[in-house]
Design an enzyme around this catalytic site. Structure first.
Site, PDB file in Angstrom:
ATOM      1  N   CYS A 122      12.138   9.658  26.848  1.00 29.70           N
ATOM      2  CA  CYS A 122      13.557   9.918  27.172  1.00 29.70           C
ATOM      3  C   CYS A 122      14.220   8.744  27.888  1.00 29.70           C
ATOM      4  O   CYS A 122      15.401   8.805  28.231  1.00 29.70           O
ATOM      5  CB  CYS A 122      13.665  11.170  28.031  1.00 29.70           C
ATOM      6  SG  CYS A 122      12.828  12.574  27.310  1.00 29.70           S
ATOM      7  N   THR A 179      12.839  24.743  26.180  1.00 24.04           N
ATOM      8  CA  THR A 179      13.420  23.453  26.600  1.00 24.04           C
ATOM      9  C   THR A 179      13.690  22.544  25.389  1.00 24.04           C
ATOM     10  O   THR A 179      13.732  21.330  25.518  1.00 24.04           O
ATOM     11  CB  THR A 179      12.516  22.731  27.632  1.00 24.04           C
ATOM     12  OG1 THR A 179      11.252  22.428  27.030  1.00 24.04           O
ATOM     13  CG2 THR A 179      12.271  23.572  28.854  1.00 24.04           C
ATOM     14  N   ASN A 223      17.497  20.207  25.865  1.00 28.25           N
ATOM     15  CA  ASN A 223      17.030  18.841  26.081  1.00 28.25           C
ATOM     16  C   ASN A 223      17.420  17.973  24.889  1.00 28.25           C
ATOM     17  O   ASN A 223      17.154  18.334  23.741  1.00 28.25           O
ATOM     18  CB  ASN A 223      15.504  18.825  26.269  1.00 28.25           C
ATOM     19  CG  ASN A 223      15.009  17.497  26.840  1.00 28.25           C
ATOM     20  OD1 ASN A 223      15.788  16.568  27.052  1.00 28.25           O
ATOM     21  ND2 ASN A 223      13.718  17.415  27.115  1.00 28.25           N
ATOM     22  N   GLU A 270      13.234   9.147  20.437  1.00 29.34           N
ATOM     23  CA  GLU A 270      11.815   9.455  20.229  1.00 29.34           C
ATOM     24  C   GLU A 270      11.693  10.424  19.047  1.00 29.34           C
ATOM     25  O   GLU A 270      10.698  11.110  18.898  1.00 29.34           O
ATOM     26  CB  GLU A 270      11.161  10.003  21.498  1.00 29.34           C
ATOM     27  CG  GLU A 270      11.886  11.157  22.143  1.00 29.34           C
ATOM     28  CD  GLU A 270      11.237  11.594  23.441  1.00 29.34           C
ATOM     29  OE1 GLU A 270      10.040  11.912  23.410  1.00 29.34           O
ATOM     30  OE2 GLU A 270      11.924  11.608  24.472  1.00 29.34           O
ATOM     31  N   HIS A 304      18.065  12.875  34.381  1.00 32.66           N
ATOM     32  CA  HIS A 304      17.559  13.253  33.060  1.00 32.66           C
ATOM     33  C   HIS A 304      17.258  14.752  33.158  1.00 32.66           C
ATOM     34  O   HIS A 304      16.577  15.187  34.099  1.00 32.66           O
ATOM     35  CB  HIS A 304      16.275  12.469  32.736  1.00 32.66           C
ATOM     36  CG  HIS A 304      15.507  13.097  31.619  1.00 32.66           C
ATOM     37  ND1 HIS A 304      16.062  13.272  30.373  1.00 32.66           N
ATOM     38  CD2 HIS A 304      14.262  13.638  31.558  1.00 32.66           C
ATOM     39  CE1 HIS A 304      15.177  13.875  29.591  1.00 32.66           C
ATOM     40  NE2 HIS A 304      14.084  14.109  30.286  1.00 32.66           N
TER      41      HIS A 304
HETATM   42  N1  CAA Z   1      13.537  35.285  37.012  1.00 34.46           N
HETATM   43  C1  CAA Z   1      13.817  34.078  37.539  1.00 34.46           C
HETATM   44  N2  CAA Z   1      12.961  33.031  37.486  1.00 34.46           N
HETATM   45  C2  CAA Z   1      11.792  33.216  36.832  1.00 34.46           C
HETATM   46  C3  CAA Z   1      11.443  34.446  36.249  1.00 34.46           C
HETATM   47  C4  CAA Z   1      12.374  35.514  36.363  1.00 34.46           C
HETATM   48  N3  CAA Z   1      12.136  36.705  35.826  1.00 34.46           N
HETATM   49  N4  CAA Z   1      10.215  34.320  35.706  1.00 34.46           N
HETATM   50  C5  CAA Z   1       9.799  33.045  35.941  1.00 34.46           C
HETATM   51  N5  CAA Z   1      10.756  32.384  36.615  1.00 34.46           N
HETATM   52  C6  CAA Z   1      10.737  30.975  37.065  1.00 34.46           C
HETATM   53  C7  CAA Z   1       9.415  30.531  37.625  1.00 34.46           C
HETATM   54  O1  CAA Z   1       9.243  30.934  38.955  1.00 34.46           O
HETATM   55  C8  CAA Z   1       9.561  29.022  37.473  1.00 34.46           C
HETATM   56  O2  CAA Z   1      10.386  28.534  38.497  1.00 34.46           O
HETATM   57  P1  CAA Z   1       9.894  27.299  39.406  1.00 34.46           P
HETATM   58  O3  CAA Z   1       9.501  26.214  38.462  1.00 34.46           O
HETATM   59  O4  CAA Z   1      11.100  26.958  40.212  1.00 34.46           O
HETATM   60  O5  CAA Z   1       8.748  27.801  40.181  1.00 34.46           O
HETATM   61  C9  CAA Z   1      10.368  28.867  36.186  1.00 34.46           C
HETATM   62  O6  CAA Z   1      10.931  30.160  35.920  1.00 34.46           O
HETATM   63  C10 CAA Z   1       9.534  28.468  35.001  1.00 34.46           C
HETATM   64  O7  CAA Z   1       8.428  29.320  34.941  1.00 34.46           O
HETATM   65  P2  CAA Z   1       6.998  28.774  34.542  1.00 34.46           P
HETATM   66  O8  CAA Z   1       6.663  27.566  35.349  1.00 34.46           O
HETATM   67  O9  CAA Z   1       6.046  29.893  34.526  1.00 34.46           O
HETATM   68  O10 CAA Z   1       7.331  28.340  33.043  1.00 34.46           O
HETATM   69  P3  CAA Z   1       6.368  27.868  31.913  1.00 34.46           P
HETATM   70  O11 CAA Z   1       5.071  27.382  32.455  1.00 34.46           O
HETATM   71  O12 CAA Z   1       6.341  28.884  30.855  1.00 34.46           O
HETATM   72  O13 CAA Z   1       7.158  26.610  31.285  1.00 34.46           O
HETATM   73  C11 CAA Z   1       7.798  24.309  31.497  1.00 34.46           C
HETATM   74  C12 CAA Z   1       7.991  25.745  32.004  1.00 34.46           C
HETATM   75  C13 CAA Z   1       6.466  23.773  32.006  1.00 34.46           C
HETATM   76  C14 CAA Z   1       8.933  23.458  31.968  1.00 34.46           C
HETATM   77  C15 CAA Z   1       7.748  24.317  29.930  1.00 34.46           C
HETATM   78  O14 CAA Z   1       8.977  24.814  29.422  1.00 34.46           O
HETATM   79  C16 CAA Z   1       7.502  22.962  29.329  1.00 34.46           C
HETATM   80  O15 CAA Z   1       6.363  22.533  29.189  1.00 34.46           O
HETATM   81  N6  CAA Z   1       8.575  22.240  28.914  1.00 34.46           N
HETATM   82  C17 CAA Z   1       8.465  20.913  28.314  1.00 34.46           C
HETATM   83  C18 CAA Z   1       8.092  19.839  29.321  1.00 34.46           C
HETATM   84  C19 CAA Z   1       9.190  19.466  30.275  1.00 34.46           C
HETATM   85  O16 CAA Z   1      10.365  19.721  30.015  1.00 34.46           O
HETATM   86  N7  CAA Z   1       8.832  18.819  31.373  1.00 34.46           N
HETATM   87  C20 CAA Z   1       9.807  18.327  32.329  1.00 34.46           C
HETATM   88  C21 CAA Z   1       9.403  17.029  32.958  1.00 34.46           C
HETATM   89  S1  CAA Z   1       8.965  15.857  31.697  1.00 34.46           S
HETATM   90  C22 CAA Z   1      10.438  15.176  31.195  1.00 34.46           C
HETATM   91  O17 CAA Z   1      11.421  15.297  31.850  1.00 34.46           O
HETATM   92  C23 CAA Z   1      10.475  14.446  29.891  1.00 34.46           C
HETATM   93  C24 CAA Z   1      11.017  15.332  28.837  1.00 34.46           C
HETATM   94  O18 CAA Z   1      12.219  15.375  28.599  1.00 34.46           O
HETATM   95  C25 CAA Z   1      10.091  16.207  28.106  1.00 34.46           C
END
Ligand code: CAA
Length: 389
Positions: A111, A152, A275, A79, A233
């Site tokens: 992916c 990521t 990733n 992609e 994945h």
């Molecule tokens: N110590 C330990 N853990 C902590 C922490 C700390 N101090 N602070 C936060 N965390 C944890 C949170 O509790 C959370 O854990 P859970 O999900 O288990 O509840 C984790 O860290 C992440 O925190 P947030 O949810 O607040 O993180 P965020 O909103 O800033 O971003 C994300 C996370 C949404 C994955 C973001 O990185 C993102 O959008 N990434 C790209 C999209 C993605 O990868 N999606 C995955 C599915 S899609 C897919 O698989 C296709 C692809 O390849 C893209």
């Protein structure tokens, strides 16, 4: 006839960022990235690496002269394509010096594309048992500096040869797949960075996994106890764990323990690369196979997910002495020879791309130790160099 993965190679660029340092620079608790997201290091692609060079470098590791003759189909799953028309597969075919009597195409579905490529390859080998198919999963994950997706990102490629009588893993045929038109992650033609609805993408990933797993159980009659491990994945290493946990209640304690332990092993490489989109599931498989000695004939579950979205669950059976056909030492060396760059340096490298207006540019390729590199662009044509030729 058995058909499956006969060889598997991997490449990631020579530079990385430490996730704890990235967290500090972004004013985030380091544990959020290392535990919450589950990433320790993130590979960074210099301007001299793109999806073509990453794929070609991964393939270079596994192909020999016999493969060069017998490969008659190159499937480039990505992609991060570099052209709306010409496929990355044609460039890789040339850079590797493959037999001219071959097909070369690019597949796209986020992916998921390398999984689609493997399934096409199986069909091709079933009709042409002497053929070998080169399937590539190659990507650079870019969300942008200071975005929630930044932690990521990653870069790398996995190359696989699919053939009859595979020496690593036979792929079985009870696959279950699912498509649903959703906007969880996408990248419009005009953007070099992905758009994402992060929370929604996480939910959909788990929903897709639950649906294909349930359907797979019905179709195959197999259960968790029949899986030595499940590879996922891995957009980040915590993601697969979240999905795995949703089904573990169904399993006896010893099965639960085995799947959780093997899950951790299947994430070692991904944790240090980030990733790599299309190649991510297969990097996870490689991590499992190279970092633990599993019994021959073990069944490995595989969950492929490509946003947008398509999901698939299938399994493979490890072949006798499969470990002799892996390259643990080479991959350890690849990881050990990487150099760390500071967050400031990564930010500079991130912004250094080919000019969007198509003007000519020449890169300094001496700083990139990869065999195959992008040396620049001349008259709107990417210039590739295979330093071995
Ligand atoms: N110590 C330990 N853990 C902590 C922490 C700390 N101090 N602070 C936060 N965390 C944890 C949170 O509790 C959370 O854990 P859970 O999900 O288990 O509840 C984790 O860290 C992440 O925190 P947030 O949810 O607040 O993180 P965020 O909103 O800033 O971003 C994300 C996370 C949404 C994955 C973001 O990185 C993102 O959008 N990434 C790209 C999209 C993605 O990868 N999606 C995955 C599915 S899609 C897919 O698989 C296709 C692809 O390849 C893209």
């Amino acid at each position: 006839m058995k058909i499956g993965i006969d060889k598997i190679g991997f490449y990631t660029p020579h530079i990385f960022v430490d996730m704890e340092k990235l967290a500090v620079a972004r004013n985030v608790e380091p544990a959020k990235f290392t535990i919450g997201i589950g990433q320790s290091q993130m590979s960074v692609a210099p301007a001299t690496q793109d999806s073509v060079t990453l794929a070609a470098n991964a393939a270079l590791e596994i192909i020999n002269d016999e493969d060069r003759e017998k490969i008659d189909f190159v499937i480039f799953g990505s992609e991060s394509g570099i052209d709306h028309s010409k496929s990355g597969a044609v460039y890789v075919h040339h850079l590797l010096g493959l037999n001219p009597n071959a097909r070369a195409v690019e597949l796209k579905q986020a992916c998921y594309a390398a999984t689609a490529g493997i399934q096409m390859a199986k069909g091709h080998v079933a009709l042409n048992p002497e053929s070998k198919v080169l399937v590539l999963g190659t990507d650079i994950a870019r969300y942008g500096l200071n975005t929630s997706g930044e932690s990521t990102q990653g870069a790398g490629a996995v190359a696989m040869i699919i053939s009859a009588n595979p020496r690593i893993m036979e792929l079985d045929n009870q696959n279950v797949y699912l498509t649903n038109d959703i906007m969880d992650f996408w990248r419009p033609i005009y953007s070099d960075k992905a758009f994402v609805d992060g929370k929604f993408s996480n939910e959909q990933y788990i929903l897709f996994f639950n649906k294909v797993w349930e359907a797979y159980k019905d179709k195959s009659g197999l259960e968790l106890k029949d899986m030595e491990a499940i590879c996922y994945h891995l957009p980040y290493t915590k993601m697969g764990l979240k999905a795995l946990r949703t089904v573990l209640d169904d399993a006896p304690e010893e099965v639960k323990e085995r799947l959780l332990e093997n899950y951790q092993i299947s994430t070692i490489y991904n944790r240090n690369v980030g990733n790599i989109y299309t190649g991510s599931l297969y990097l996870s498989l490689l991590s499992l196979l190279e970092n633990k000695e599993l019994k021959d004939s073990s069944r490995i579950g595989m969950f492929s997910y490509g946003s947008g979205a398509v999901g698939e669950f299938f399994t493979g059976i490890l072949q006798p002495n499969y470990r002799q056909h892996l390259n643990l030492e080479g991959h350890q060396q690849l990881f050990n020879s990487r150099q760390e760059v500071s967050v400031e340096e990564y930010e500079r490298i991130f912004e250094e791309t080919l000019p969007a207006d198509g003007s000519d540019i020449e890169f300094d390729i001496s700083r990139d130790p990869a065999t195959i590199v992008l040396s620049g662009s001349l008259e709107n044509k990417r210039q590739y160099v295979n330093k071995n030729r």
